[in-house]
Write an enzyme that holds these catalytic residues in place. Structure first.
Site, PDB file in Angstrom:
ATOM      1  N   HIS A   1      39.061  57.610  84.698  1.00  0.00           N
ATOM      2  CA  HIS A   1      37.789  58.301  84.471  1.00  0.00           C
ATOM      3  C   HIS A   1      36.574  57.479  84.880  1.00  0.00           C
ATOM      4  CE1 HIS A   1      40.541  60.561  81.892  1.00  0.00           C
ATOM      5  NE2 HIS A   1      39.695  61.563  81.971  1.00  0.00           N
TER       6      HIS A   1
ATOM      7  N   GLU B   1      40.567  73.365  88.112  1.00  0.00           N
ATOM      8  CA  GLU B   1      39.643  72.961  89.171  1.00  0.00           C
ATOM      9  C   GLU B   1      40.000  73.543  90.532  1.00  0.00           C
ATOM     10  OE1 GLU B   1      40.712  70.861  86.872  1.00  0.00           O
ATOM     11  OE2 GLU B   1      38.982  69.826  86.016  1.00  0.00           O
TER      12      GLU B   1
END
Lengths: 357, 340
Positions: free
Chosen positions: B137, B68
């Site tokens: 998450h 990322e």
């Protein structure tokens, strides 16, 4: 050192060699003056000097073609000057004035000049690597045979961004040369104390990328290596790591005396192989007189003095342009409805207040 | 392939609306390209980009490694050179490992370089909780980004805004974070087919008008707020007005203030943690802009301030569910348990 042909000092055109020497001297004089001005409180913040690294810097910039791109970390005054940014624009930036290359918004660490393909001095260690990778990606998408030179320090190779960027650059065949300036210390930590593989160039192999180490204090060596690797990047779109071993004479920044982690003897030893002195000797061997060399010194002194005066003459940025440049033209309309009851200055934000403010 | 009719609207879900926006913008502007993990061959972790690689090829729908920081930064660099990258992050949680590129780099470029260079990039990623995805998450720290000058942050809560805001973000000259939402991906709605339809950035919406109380919300909290408004209208004869922020930065304080001036009572709802969160910001703004309008303290509802637990019962209890929102609305109206 990598097994590459040793360049001969005669490869450079004498007039070019003299020009490059002038730039090296200009860089040294500029840094010396920047330290003086910092101590006189005309320059604030961080100020990272590069005295001792001139052959690396000027050599790399000589190899960089006019339409190539440049990204650096924060020890970048020399890169900006060697790329052609005027000493006035750099000094004015250090002084925080409107005629600075970032109009007083960036300071020492955030020099730039997009018109010269210089997309920034960046202040977070290794943060510029993904960005350089993206510039190279854009070049590929645009079908251009240009290259990106991404300068970083030896400390940056232990960051995750180094790994991610090298992997992407190799995976996607991007034209970027990662110039690792190994000046022996990341701030005050010696390379051997920070890096499990202190032969930094060898890490390129993990990405099936070419890597090599050169003597960054020899101008001809630097030019030859940078020119060759940038050429491969341009024509074959293959990235590379070029580790240039050099030495910084001053501390990490002006605030660091630079003696806690190394000895005066060590510094003196490196000064005996000073890159500017090495070049001066080559020029003398080629017939340039001592008087001519001294004239170059004097010209650099004058040039930097003029830059200081220009910086002093430049206005300080107007405080009513606080948000200048933050958002693109037209954004004020988007922010207009943020103003009711504002306590945070939104009512005064002026995003499109005109260039140069 | 999508219908070629470009007039009127079509019912589609949120992810299809996002896909339509991407397709239209990629057809309109060659500089637009999509990049991220699993966006191409896999067609997107949440299938937003399904079919796009077939249409536009591997260069414009670019699969990345799990990197990322690397590929967000590559988007920054490409944008600086005039490309229009749309970077997909699989979920907002994973944007944390690219935080340096978002906050220290993308957000700084315009101001720090004195307006000499711009960064017209889009990062799009879903927030959200509710599928027992647990602590790492299920997060919605939208306010962390919205509190950063130099960024723009939009949070579509329905398919039409998903299309309109993503298109506006792609056309914007600045870095824009488009925070999508996992539970809304399957929600359906009318979506304008006009390829030039965009939702302006910085403009809140009032999807439901009311007179008794205002709920200020964004993203999935708006879906919840509308459900609560229906329920309370039916069961308690309460008229709830819902303000959907749509854009967190710039923030449309004007629309919030107009609504509060009308209803005099307000509950702010978010899917994230309220402390130092979006609702904290909204409450502070209301306190300043609407001081004389308020008949009750500003109330807030958000995620319980714990890392979200796995067990279904614990997860449901922690989330800003409709029961908690309805209770806050009634309490603010003086209609809660114990009221006379």
């Amino acid at each position: 050192m990598a097994a590459t042909a040793t360049p001969t000092s005669s490869a450079l055109d004498p007039a070019v060699r003299r020009d490059l020497y002038e730039t090296m001297v200009l860089s040294r004089v500029f840094e010396t003056e920047a330290e003086r001005q910092y101590k006189a409180a005309r320059i604030g913040g961080y100020c990272h000097l590069s005295s001792g690294q001139e052959a690396m810097t000027v050599g790399a910039m000589h190899a960089l073609a006019e339409d190539d791109l440049l990204v650096t970390g924060y020890r970048s005054h020399g890169f900006a000057l060697a790329r052609g940014v005027s000493p006035e624009a750099v000094m004015a930036e250090l002084f925080g004035r409107v005629d600075g290359c970032a109009h007083g918004r960036g300071g020492s660490m955030h020099l730039l000049d997009p018109s010269r393909g210089y997309y920034g001095g960046w202040g977070i260690v290794a943060g510029q690597l993904p960005i350089a990778t993206g510039l190279a990606l854009a070049l590929r998408r645009q079908g251009k045979d240009q290259a990106v030179l991404c300068e970083l320090g030896d400390g940056a190779v232990n960051m995750g961004a180094w790994h991610e960027s090298l992997n992407l650059a190799a995976l996607w065949d991007l034209p970027v040369v990662f110039l690792v300036v190994n000046n022996r210390y990341g701030m005050g930590t010696a390379v051997e104390r920070a890096s499990a593989e202190p032969d930094l160039y060898k890490r390129a192999a993990a990405y099936r990328m070419h890597g090599e180490r050169v003597d960054g204090d020899d101008l001809d060596t630097m030019i030859e290596a940078a020119d060759r690797l940038l050429g491969v990047a341009r024509t074959e779109h293959r990235p590379a790591v070029l580790e240039a071993v050099t030495y910084r004479y001053r501390g990490h920044s002006v605030a660091d005396a630079g003696l806690a982690y190394r000895t005066k003897d060590e510094i003196a030893e490196h000064r005996e192989r000073d890159p500017i002195s090495l070049e001066a000797k080559k020029l003398r061997d080629a017939g340039v007189s001592q008087e001519e060399l001294e004239a170059i010194d004097t010209a650099a002194d004058d040039r930097v003095a003029a830059a200081v005066q220009a910086a002093l003459d430049s206005d300080e940025p107007s405080t009513d342009r606080l948000a200048y440049g933050m958002h693109a033209l037209g954004s004020d309309e988007q922010f207009a409805r943020m103003r009711p009851g504002s306590a945070f200055g939104e009512e005064a934000l002026t995003f499109d207040a005109g260039l140069g403010a | 392939m999508a219908a070629t009719d470009t007039t009127g609207t079509q019912v589609m879900n949120y992810r299809e609306a996002l896909r339509l926006a991407l397709r239209e913008e990629m057809e309109r502007d060659e500089r637009v390209f999509l990049m991220g993990e699993e966006v191409g061959v896999f067609e997107g972790a949440y299938k937003v980009s399904a079919g796009l690689m077939d249409q536009f090829g591997e260069d414009r729908v670019r699969d990345t490694p799990i990197s990322e920081e690397g590929f967000v930064g590559a988007g920054v660099g490409a944008a600086m050179l005039g490309e229009r990258p749309v970077v997909e992050i699989m979920t907002l949680n994973f944007l944390l490992v690219a935080m340096d590129q978002v906050i220290n780099h993308a957000a700084k470029i315009g101001a720090m370089f004195g307006g000499e260079v711009r960064c017209p990039m889009v990062i799009r990623t879903p927030n959200g909780a509710g599928n027992q995805l647990t602590a790492q998450h299920s997060q919605s720290f939208d306010g962390w980004f919205a509190g950063t000058p130099g960024l723009k942050v939009v949070t579509p809560a329905n398919p039409a805004d998903a299309k309109g805001l993503l298109k506006a973000a792609i056309r914007d000259e600045d870095p824009v974070l488009v925070i999508e939402n996992l539970p809304i991906y399957k929600e359906k709605g009318e979506v304008p087919l006009d390829p030039d339809f965009v939702t302006p950035i910085g403009l809140a919406a009032v999807p439901r008008e009311g007179t008794d109380i205002t709920i200020v919300s964004h993203s999935f909290a708006t879906v919840r707020a509308l459900r609560v408004a229906d329920k309370l209208a039916e069961e308690r004869d309460v008229s709830v007005e819902v303000v959907d922020l749509r854009s967190l930065r710039p923030l449309d304080v004007e629309t919030i203030a107009q609504s509060v001036a009308k209803t005099n009572r307000v509950v702010c709802v978010e899917e994230g943690w309220p402390s130092y969160g979006v609702t904290a910001e909204i409450a502070a703004r209301i306190g300043k802009a609407c001081f004389d309008d308020l008949d009750a303290p500003v109330e807030r509802v958000g995620m319980a301030e714990v890392p979200l637990p796995y067990a279904k019962g614990l997860e449901l209890a922690a989330m800003p569910n409709e029961d908690r929102i309805a209770a806050a609305v009634l309490a603010t109206l003086g209609m809660g348990p114990g009221a006379a």
